[in-house]
Motif scaffolding. Structure first.
Motif, short mmCIF file in Angstrom:
data_model
loop_
_atom_site.label_atom_id
_atom_site.label_comp_id
_atom_site.label_asym_id
_atom_site.label_seq_id
_atom_site.Cartn_x
_atom_site.Cartn_y
_atom_site.Cartn_z
N ILE A 149 0.82 -1.21 0.00
CA ILE A 149 0.00 0.00 0.00
C ILE A 149 0.85 1.26 0.00
CG2 ILE A 149 -1.62 1.37 1.37
CD1 ILE A 149 -3.01 -1.24 2.15
N ALA A 150 1.85 1.33 0.86
CA ALA A 150 2.67 2.55 0.97
C ALA A 150 3.39 2.86 -0.33
CB ALA A 150 3.67 2.41 2.11
N SER A 151 4.03 1.85 -0.90
CA SER A 151 4.79 2.10 -2.14
C SER A 151 3.86 2.45 -3.28
CB SER A 151 5.63 0.88 -2.49
OG SER A 151 4.83 -0.26 -2.69
N SER A 152 2.66 1.86 -3.34
CA SER A 152 1.72 2.17 -4.41
C SER A 152 1.26 3.62 -4.33
CB SER A 152 0.52 1.22 -4.35
OG SER A 152 0.90 -0.11 -4.60
N ILE A 153 0.84 4.05 -3.15
CA ILE A 153 0.38 5.43 -2.99
C ILE A 153 1.53 6.40 -3.22
CG2 ILE A 153 -0.48 7.12 -1.33
CD1 ILE A 153 -2.20 4.94 -0.12
N GLY A 154 2.69 6.13 -2.62
CA GLY A 154 3.83 7.03 -2.78
C GLY A 154 4.27 7.17 -4.22
N TYR A 155 4.29 6.07 -4.94
CA TYR A 155 4.73 6.07 -6.34
C TYR A 155 3.83 6.95 -7.19
CZ TYR A 155 6.82 4.08 -10.57
OH TYR A 155 7.49 3.91 -11.75
N TYR A 156 2.52 6.77 -7.05
CA TYR A 156 1.60 7.54 -7.89
C TYR A 156 1.50 8.99 -7.45
CZ TYR A 156 0.31 3.49 -10.50
OH TYR A 156 0.37 2.42 -11.34
N LEU A 191 11.68 -1.84 4.50
CA LEU A 191 10.26 -1.51 4.55
C LEU A 191 9.94 -0.57 5.71
CD1 LEU A 191 8.90 -5.08 3.76
CD2 LEU A 191 8.49 -3.04 2.37
N ILE A 192 10.58 -0.78 6.85
CA ILE A 192 10.34 0.09 8.00
C ILE A 192 10.83 1.51 7.73
CG2 ILE A 192 11.03 0.53 10.39
CD1 ILE A 192 10.98 -2.54 10.79
N GLY A 237 12.77 -3.53 -0.33
CA GLY A 237 12.27 -4.55 0.57
C GLY A 237 11.07 -5.31 0.06
N LYS A 238 10.09 -4.60 -0.47
CA LYS A 238 8.83 -5.26 -0.82
C LYS A 238 8.93 -6.07 -2.09
CE LYS A 238 6.82 -2.47 -4.26
NZ LYS A 238 5.73 -2.55 -5.21
N ASN A 239 9.80 -5.72 -3.00
CA ASN A 239 9.85 -6.40 -4.29
C ASN A 239 10.18 -7.89 -4.12
OD1 ASN A 239 9.29 -5.54 -6.94
ND2 ASN A 239 11.41 -5.86 -7.51
N PRO A 240 11.29 -8.24 -3.47
CA PRO A 240 11.55 -9.67 -3.24
C PRO A 240 10.63 -10.27 -2.18
CG PRO A 240 13.27 -8.34 -2.23
CD PRO A 240 12.42 -7.40 -3.02
N ALA A 241 10.25 -9.48 -1.17
CA ALA A 241 9.37 -10.01 -0.11
C ALA A 241 8.03 -10.44 -0.69
CB ALA A 241 9.17 -8.97 0.99
N ASN A 242 7.55 -9.76 -1.71
CA ASN A 242 6.30 -10.15 -2.36
C ASN A 242 6.34 -11.61 -2.80
OD1 ASN A 242 4.89 -7.75 -2.18
ND2 ASN A 242 5.58 -6.98 -4.16
N VAL A 243 7.47 -12.02 -3.38
CA VAL A 243 7.62 -13.39 -3.87
C VAL A 243 7.89 -14.35 -2.73
CG1 VAL A 243 8.91 -14.87 -5.46
CG2 VAL A 243 8.49 -12.48 -6.06
N GLU A 244 8.77 -13.95 -1.81
CA GLU A 244 9.19 -14.83 -0.72
C GLU A 244 8.06 -15.15 0.26
OE1 GLU A 244 13.75 -13.04 -0.84
OE2 GLU A 244 12.26 -12.25 0.56
#
Length: 424
Positions: free
Chosen positions: A240-247, A299-300, A342-349
């Protein structure tokens, strides 16, 4: 889980993983950067804010259907292989981009024009629903242990490259054409150029060969919403954070500084192109760091920066001074880069292998579509209703809070373990 050709080179894997994201985000970037013109041409109103809301509403419509597209392409990835999903998605996603450059305006065909825009955005949203998730899964599953973050980041790197190409082309047109030319026909050129990007993607992905896969779930969709629903919800919240921040910084900020602070389009696009170039440099660094210190610290740090920095960053962006605007955009850019590492690999893991494509497609596209893709619309609406140009910062900070709580309370560290291929 998959049988891999022995001669596959690292460069071929990375290129195949990133090229579809170039196409996808090139389209989103171009639409976002020319939202003011699109609003005027397809959603005309005596109130410029209403026209912009119409344009961003159509933009958001494509994101609202992305979870459905994610389910379709995720199921293909889990049952027929990651490569098949990647090949199909890049072939389909180019059509709405090119058609947007050919679409008649409201003045020419009336109400059919805005309806057509919404339909094209919906098709785009469906077709790209599995693109990012399939690409980072493909990259992660082909990466050595302790390098998954660095491999997976190239999917996102491709998205930023697509946005940079779109922003750079828009910047070039803004300097080369008059405002009248840009508003009349110049805005169409970047959409038409999308055909070249798409053709390149099709050629590259057809060259990655066949893939043999043994499905780990007979019904990935049922298990995504049943047995693994809590894991899916956790991964969704992490995004959520990265999605909102990116846009907020890479799509909405261009219209924000133009409409609220009246910076000219050439200046706003130049600023955006600059921070996108910085993000391209930060992504590999953040990914490399994530492989060494872990996903949770990244992520933190990133979500905390959005929580406590959103208001100061928006205050800088609202200053009207291009130099201070740049510092505000760079602050948000740093937060987005830290989160991505952090979230990119954590998504898969964190996603169970049996539903890795389907589950991640659902989780990511809900976060991206319902939180990120609606950010320009929500931010524009908040300002229109309240008159407070800093209120969108509250929405950005809210995204940071959602991810921060999820990381601290519900997420384990996954960076230093082998990538699971078991169904349990």
């Amino acid at each position: 889980m998959t049988s891999q050709p022995t001669q596959r080179t690292t460069s071929k894997v990375l290129l195949a993983g990133l090229i579809g994201n170039v196409m996808e985000w090139y389209d989103f970037a171009v639409y976002g950067y020319f939202a003011t013109v699109i609003g005027r041409e397809f959603f005309p109103s005596s109130d410029p804010a209403a026209s912009l809301i119409g344009a961003f509403g159509a933009f958001a419509a494509g994101f609202l259907v992305r979870p459905l597209g994610g389910i379709v392409f995720g199921r293909i990835g889990d049952l027929a292989g990651r490569k098949r999903a990647l090949q199909l998605s890049v072939m389909v996603m180019a059509v709405p981009t090119v058609l947007m450059g050919l679409l008649p305006t409201h003045q020419q065909i009336g109400i059919a024009a805005p309806i057509a825009v919404v339909l094209l955005r919906i098709i785009q949203g469906l077709s790209v629903g599995g693109e990012y998730t399939s690409s980072i899964i493909f990259l992660s599953e082909n990466a050595p242990d302790r390098q998954r973050g660095f491999y997976a980041i190239w999917g996102l790197w491709g998205s930023v490259l697509g946005m940079l190409i779109g922003s750079g082309f828009g910047d070039l047109l803004a300097h080369a054409l008059t405002s009248a030319q840009l508003g009349s026909w110049g805005w169409r050129l970047p959409f038409l150029l999308g055909a070249l990007v798409a053709t390149t993607g099709v050629v590259i992905r057809q060259g990655i060969g066949a893939e043999m896969i043994e499905p780990l779930a007979k019904s990935p969709i049922r298990e995504t919403f049943g047995r693994y629903r809590l894991q899916v919800l956790r991964v969704m919240a992490l995004n959520i954070a990265s999605s909102i921040g990116y846009y907020a910084v890479f799509v909405y900020a261009v219209s924000y500084v133009e409409e609220v602070d009246h910076l000219d389009p050439a200046t706003s696009l130049s600023l955006n192109t600059g921070v996108l170039a910085v993000l391209l440099l930060l992504y590999p660094i953040s990914a490399w760091l994530s492989d060494r210190i872990g996903r949770k610290p990244m992520l933190i740090c990133g979500s905390s920066l959005l929580c406590f920095g959103a208001l100061p960053f928006f205050n800088l962006m609202h200053s009207g001074d291009p130099q201070r605007v740049l510092w505000g955009e760079l602050g948000l850019t740093l937060a987005v880069a830290l989160l991505a590492g952090g979230k990119n690999p954590a998504n898969v893991e964190l996603m169970p292998p049996a539903v890795r494509c389907t589950g991640l497609a659902v989780a990511f596209n809900v976060a991206e579509g319902y939180f990120g893709g609606t950010t320009p619309l929500i931010a524009t609406w908040l300002i229109a209703k309240s008159g407070n140009p800093l209120l969108p910062a509250g929405w950005v900070a809210f995204g940071g809070v959602c991810t921060l709580i999820t990381v601290c309370a519900f997420t384990r560290e996954t960076a230093f373990r082998p990538l699971s291929t078991e169904t349990g």
